[in-house]
Design a protein around this motif. Structure first.
Motif, PDB file in Angstrom:
ATOM      1  N   HIS A   1     -33.815  -3.334  38.614  1.00 12.25           N
ATOM      2  CA  HIS A   1     -34.076  -1.887  38.659  1.00 12.25           C
ATOM      3  C   HIS A   1     -33.081  -1.199  39.608  1.00 12.25           C
ATOM      4  O   HIS A   1     -32.507  -0.155  39.274  1.00 12.25           O
ATOM      5  N   ALA A   2     -32.900  -1.777  40.785  1.00 15.43           N
ATOM      6  CA  ALA A   2     -32.013  -1.168  41.783  1.00 15.43           C
ATOM      7  C   ALA A   2     -30.573  -1.102  41.276  1.00 15.43           C
ATOM      8  O   ALA A   2     -29.885  -0.089  41.451  1.00 15.43           O
TER       9      ALA A   2
ATOM     10  N   ILE B   1     -24.917  -2.885  46.408  1.00 11.63           N
ATOM     11  CA  ILE B   1     -25.756  -1.877  45.759  1.00 11.63           C
ATOM     12  C   ILE B   1     -26.260  -0.889  46.803  1.00 11.63           C
ATOM     13  O   ILE B   1     -27.203  -1.174  47.557  1.00 11.63           O
ATOM     14  N   GLU B   2     -25.641   0.273  46.857  1.00 16.17           N
ATOM     15  CA  GLU B   2     -25.921   1.241  47.911  1.00 16.17           C
ATOM     16  C   GLU B   2     -27.278   1.915  47.768  1.00 16.17           C
ATOM     17  O   GLU B   2     -27.710   2.620  48.674  1.00 16.17           O
ATOM     18  N   SER B   3     -27.938   1.687  46.638  1.00 16.40           N
ATOM     19  CA  SER B   3     -29.282   2.257  46.471  1.00 16.40           C
ATOM     20  C   SER B   3     -30.330   1.429  47.205  1.00 16.40           C
ATOM     21  O   SER B   3     -31.509   1.792  47.231  1.00 16.40           O
TER      22      SER B   3
ATOM     23  N   TYR C   1     -25.975   1.893  39.302  1.00 15.81           N
ATOM     24  CA  TYR C   1     -24.863   1.959  38.352  1.00 15.81           C
ATOM     25  C   TYR C   1     -24.887   3.255  37.539  1.00 15.81           C
ATOM     26  O   TYR C   1     -23.839   3.788  37.178  1.00 15.81           O
ATOM     27  N   MET C   2     -26.071   3.778  37.252  1.00 20.25           N
ATOM     28  CA  MET C   2     -26.130   5.064  36.552  1.00 20.25           C
ATOM     29  C   MET C   2     -25.530   6.171  37.410  1.00 20.25           C
ATOM     30  O   MET C   2     -24.916   7.106  36.894  1.00 20.25           O
ATOM     31  N   ARG C   3     -25.686   6.049  38.718  1.00 16.34           N
ATOM     32  CA  ARG C   3     -25.170   7.089  39.627  1.00 16.34           C
ATOM     33  C   ARG C   3     -23.660   7.007  39.797  1.00 16.34           C
ATOM     34  O   ARG C   3     -22.999   8.030  39.992  1.00 16.34           O
ATOM     35  N   VAL C   4     -23.090   5.794  39.718  1.00 17.41           N
ATOM     36  CA  VAL C   4     -21.649   5.629  39.978  1.00 17.41           C
ATOM     37  C   VAL C   4     -20.887   5.274  38.710  1.00 17.41           C
ATOM     38  O   VAL C   4     -19.788   4.725  38.764  1.00 17.41           O
ATOM     39  N   ARG C   5     -21.461   5.598  37.563  1.00 16.31           N
ATOM     40  CA  ARG C   5     -20.893   5.202  36.266  1.00 16.31           C
ATOM     41  C   ARG C   5     -19.407   5.504  36.133  1.00 16.31           C
ATOM     42  O   ARG C   5     -18.626   4.691  35.634  1.00 16.31           O
ATOM     43  N   ARG C   6     -18.956   6.659  36.609  1.00 18.03           N
ATOM     44  CA  ARG C   6     -17.557   7.068  36.430  1.00 18.03           C
ATOM     45  C   ARG C   6     -16.646   6.554  37.540  1.00 18.03           C
ATOM     46  O   ARG C   6     -15.435   6.725  37.468  1.00 18.03           O
ATOM     47  N   GLN C   7     -17.208   5.962  38.569  1.00 17.36           N
ATOM     48  CA  GLN C   7     -16.395   5.473  39.684  1.00 17.36           C
ATOM     49  C   GLN C   7     -16.338   3.954  39.757  1.00 17.36           C
ATOM     50  O   GLN C   7     -15.655   3.395  40.618  1.00 17.36           O
ATOM     51  N   SER C   8     -17.034   3.257  38.872  1.00 19.07           N
ATOM     52  CA  SER C   8     -17.134   1.808  38.966  1.00 19.07           C
ATOM     53  C   SER C   8     -16.973   1.168  37.595  1.00 19.07           C
ATOM     54  O   SER C   8     -17.744   1.441  36.670  1.00 19.07           O
ATOM     55  N   THR C   9     -15.967   0.290  37.470  1.00 18.00           N
ATOM     56  CA  THR C   9     -15.798  -0.422  36.204  1.00 18.00           C
ATOM     57  C   THR C   9     -16.943  -1.417  35.993  1.00 18.00           C
ATOM     58  O   THR C   9     -17.312  -1.707  34.856  1.00 18.00           O
ATOM     59  N   SER C  10     -17.504  -1.941  37.077  1.00 12.34           N
ATOM     60  CA  SER C  10     -18.666  -2.825  36.962  1.00 12.34           C
ATOM     61  C   SER C  10     -19.826  -2.060  36.324  1.00 12.34           C
ATOM     62  O   SER C  10     -20.496  -2.561  35.411  1.00 12.34           O
TER      63      SER C  10
END
Length: 295
Positions: free
Chosen positions: A201-202, A141-143, A207-216
């Motif tokens: 939360h994190a 989780i890069e955040s 995941y909201m930020r990487v929605r289109r780049q991550s199937t997870s």
């Protein structure tokens, strides 16, 4: 000679000497292999994303590691003492769990404020994140680049109040009262776990930020939208959930707190959750990709 000049030279294949032709052949073969791998990965990702969008099942190949990192004996002991989830995993999956813990510990900055950060502290908070994302491929989780510990409740500059924990998206930091992190693990089924709450939360924000780049991320977020839509379209179920007091009142503050509280409850009381609200339980299980013993 620049790489660009070398490529131009290789393209003038007929003018090359025999030795140079051999080098050019290797270069072109390597380039061809890279292109094939690139397109195969892209095609695989496309079809997996379609699969996740329409089927919402477990992702393929969640655990593929060229070389698994290993924890020390004391780190493994901390896992065994504090995480029944880890204890119940097969030896193969325990090695995957340990690898993820190792990777996150070594990629995260740990800071103590009036408290010395110990190896136990690093392992417990890191293993919490690993548990939450163990059914998903995208676990880094890069955040969250740093984790800050206070001995107990701390004064937050964010809203000028005392907190037990908070996620600071701007600083990419999770801040914890260590006293309250430990309290979250003392009682296993009270549905109160500070570390799980704040890590959720994190994960949500990342995941909201990487929605289109991550199937997870796609599986997690799409299923959460399905869950909230299901509750909105079924007033009886929603009313039953609210009136049951199964989730503490804080869950109904907003969509972010609802998600964190419902994940806390799923992790700590899975069997009771499954009995009382099976349809909601099923959605959370899909969100997290949780196909493990006890869930």
């Amino acid at each position: 000679m620049s790489i660009y000049s070398q490529i131009i030279l290789f393209l003038q294949y007929d003018k090359l000497a025999e030795g140079e032709k051999e080098i050019a052949n290797y270069f072109l073969l390597f380039a061809a292999i890279l292109m094939i791998v690139f397109f195969v990965v892209k095609i695989f990702y496309f079809f997996e994303m379609v699969y996740v969008e329409y089927v919402k099942k477990k992702l393929f190949f969640n655990h593929v590691y060229l070389r698994k990192s290993k924890l020390t004996s004391s780190q493994k002991l901390t896992l065994r003492k504090n995480f029944k989830f880890y204890q119940k995993l097969s030896s193969k999956h325990q090695s995957y769990f340990e690898h993820r813990v190792y990777q996150i510990i070594n990629e995260t900055e740990f800071i103590g404020k009036d408290i010395a950060v110990t190896e136990e502290m690093r392992v417990i908070v890191t293993a919490t994140l690993v548990k939450l994302t163990f059914g998903l491929r995208d676990y880094n989780i890069e955040s969250v680049e740093r984790i800050i510990f206070y001995p107990e409740e701390f004064y937050s500059q964010t809203n000028k109040a005392y907190h037990k924990g908070e996620f600071n998206f701007g600083l990419k930091a999770l801040v914890f009262s260590w006293k309250d992190v430990l309290h979250g693990y003392e009682i296993k089924d009270d549905n109160l776990n500070l570390a799980i709450h704040e890590f959720t939360h994190a994960i949500h924000f990342y995941y909201m930020r990487v929605r289109r780049q991550s199937t997870s991320a796609a599986m997690f977020l799409d299923t959460y939208i399905e869950l909230t839509s299901m509750l909105d379209s079924d007033p009886k179920l929603k009313s039953k959930l609210v009136q049951s007091n199964f989730l503490r009142d804080y869950a109904f503050t907003n969509q972010f707190e609802f998600l964190s509280v419902i994940v806390e409850t799923f992790i700590e009381s899975p069997q009771q959750f499954k009995i009382e609200f099976p349809s909601i339980y099923g959605k959370v299980k899909t969100m997290l990709g949780f196909n493990f013993v006890g869930y």
